[in-house]
Design a protein around this motif. Sequence first.
Motif, PDB file in Angstrom:
ATOM      1  N   ASN A  73       0.981  -1.255   0.036  1.00 21.39           N
ATOM      2  CA  ASN A  73      -0.027  -0.087   0.071  1.00 21.39           C
ATOM      3  C   ASN A  73       0.889   1.166  -0.218  1.00 21.39           C
ATOM      4  O   ASN A  73       0.192   2.327  -0.315  1.00 21.39           O
ATOM      5  CB  ASN A  73      -1.137   0.065   1.125  1.00 21.39           C
ATOM      6  N   ARG A  74       1.992   0.948   0.210  1.00 17.40           N
ATOM      7  CA  ARG A  74       3.072   2.171   0.164  1.00 17.40           C
ATOM      8  C   ARG A  74       4.236   1.786  -0.363  1.00 17.40           C
ATOM      9  O   ARG A  74       4.734   0.799  -0.451  1.00 17.40           O
ATOM     10  CB  ARG A  74       3.276   2.799   1.804  1.00 17.40           C
ATOM     11  N   SER A 105       4.888   8.268   2.431  1.00 16.17           N
ATOM     12  CA  SER A 105       4.663   8.687   3.699  1.00 16.17           C
ATOM     13  C   SER A 105       3.632   7.847   4.520  1.00 16.17           C
ATOM     14  O   SER A 105       3.568   6.376   4.123  1.00 16.17           O
ATOM     15  CB  SER A 105       4.025  10.194   3.764  1.00 16.17           C
ATOM     16  N   GLY A 106       2.711   8.288   5.300  1.00 10.93           N
ATOM     17  CA  GLY A 106       1.992   7.356   6.169  1.00 10.93           C
ATOM     18  C   GLY A 106       0.550   7.238   5.346  1.00 10.93           C
ATOM     19  O   GLY A 106      -0.248   6.238   5.742  1.00 10.93           O
ATOM     20  N   GLU A 107       0.442   7.769   4.110  1.00  8.98           N
ATOM     21  CA  GLU A 107      -0.871   7.693   3.291  1.00  8.98           C
ATOM     22  C   GLU A 107      -0.589   6.382   2.088  1.00  8.98           C
ATOM     23  O   GLU A 107       0.440   6.045   2.001  1.00  8.98           O
ATOM     24  CB  GLU A 107      -1.037   8.845   2.826  1.00  8.98           C
ATOM     25  N   ILE A 108      -1.806   6.043   1.562  1.00  6.93           N
ATOM     26  CA  ILE A 108      -1.555   5.190   0.536  1.00  6.93           C
ATOM     27  C   ILE A 108      -0.509   5.505  -0.499  1.00  6.93           C
ATOM     28  O   ILE A 108      -0.714   6.816  -0.790  1.00  6.93           O
ATOM     29  CB  ILE A 108      -3.011   4.605   0.057  1.00  6.93           C
ATOM     30  N   SER A 125       0.948   6.369  -4.324  1.00  2.00           N
ATOM     31  CA  SER A 125       0.436   6.478  -5.748  1.00  2.00           C
ATOM     32  C   SER A 125       0.265   5.562  -6.542  1.00  2.00           C
ATOM     33  O   SER A 125      -0.908   5.378  -7.468  1.00  2.00           O
ATOM     34  CB  SER A 125       1.211   7.703  -6.420  1.00  2.00           C
ATOM     35  N   GLU A 143      -2.688   3.511  -5.089  1.00  2.00           N
ATOM     36  CA  GLU A 143      -3.988   4.029  -5.486  1.00  2.00           C
ATOM     37  C   GLU A 143      -4.421   4.073  -6.859  1.00  2.00           C
ATOM     38  O   GLU A 143      -5.425   3.734  -7.054  1.00  2.00           O
ATOM     39  CB  GLU A 143      -3.949   5.695  -5.002  1.00  2.00           C
TER      40      GLU A 143
END
Length: 134
Positions: free
Chosen positions: A107-108, A113-116, A118, A121
Amino acid sequence: MYDTILVATDGSDSANRAVEQALDLASMFDAELYGISVVDTRRYGDSMLSGSSGVIDDLSDRAEEVLAGLEAQADVGVTTTVRRGRPHEEIERYADTVDADLIVLGNRGLGASGEIGSTAERVVRYIDRPVLTA
């Protein structure tokens, strides 16, 4: 349930979790397993890469090492490929080529960073196949 599984990896921690999940699922379903690592040439900009094949060669070597690690972990046969381009586009092309029933990826990525990430996504949003992120 799954006959063909594609795992995308860049060697990041979340990609390594995805590899573990893909290996478990391939073993559980006796599925064909494919691995892909994409050298993201757009990340570094065309102007930077235009005069130096060394950068691309280094990135390709790293991708080969990551896929060799996948092959070493597998107790099932794995077919692997290194591609160059936009990761989500190359993942989609390869998924179409092998007719993947499931795409597994972290997912990364390496720079997320801590978000999904690109790539994750874009794969989830734009590729019309089941996707598992780890």
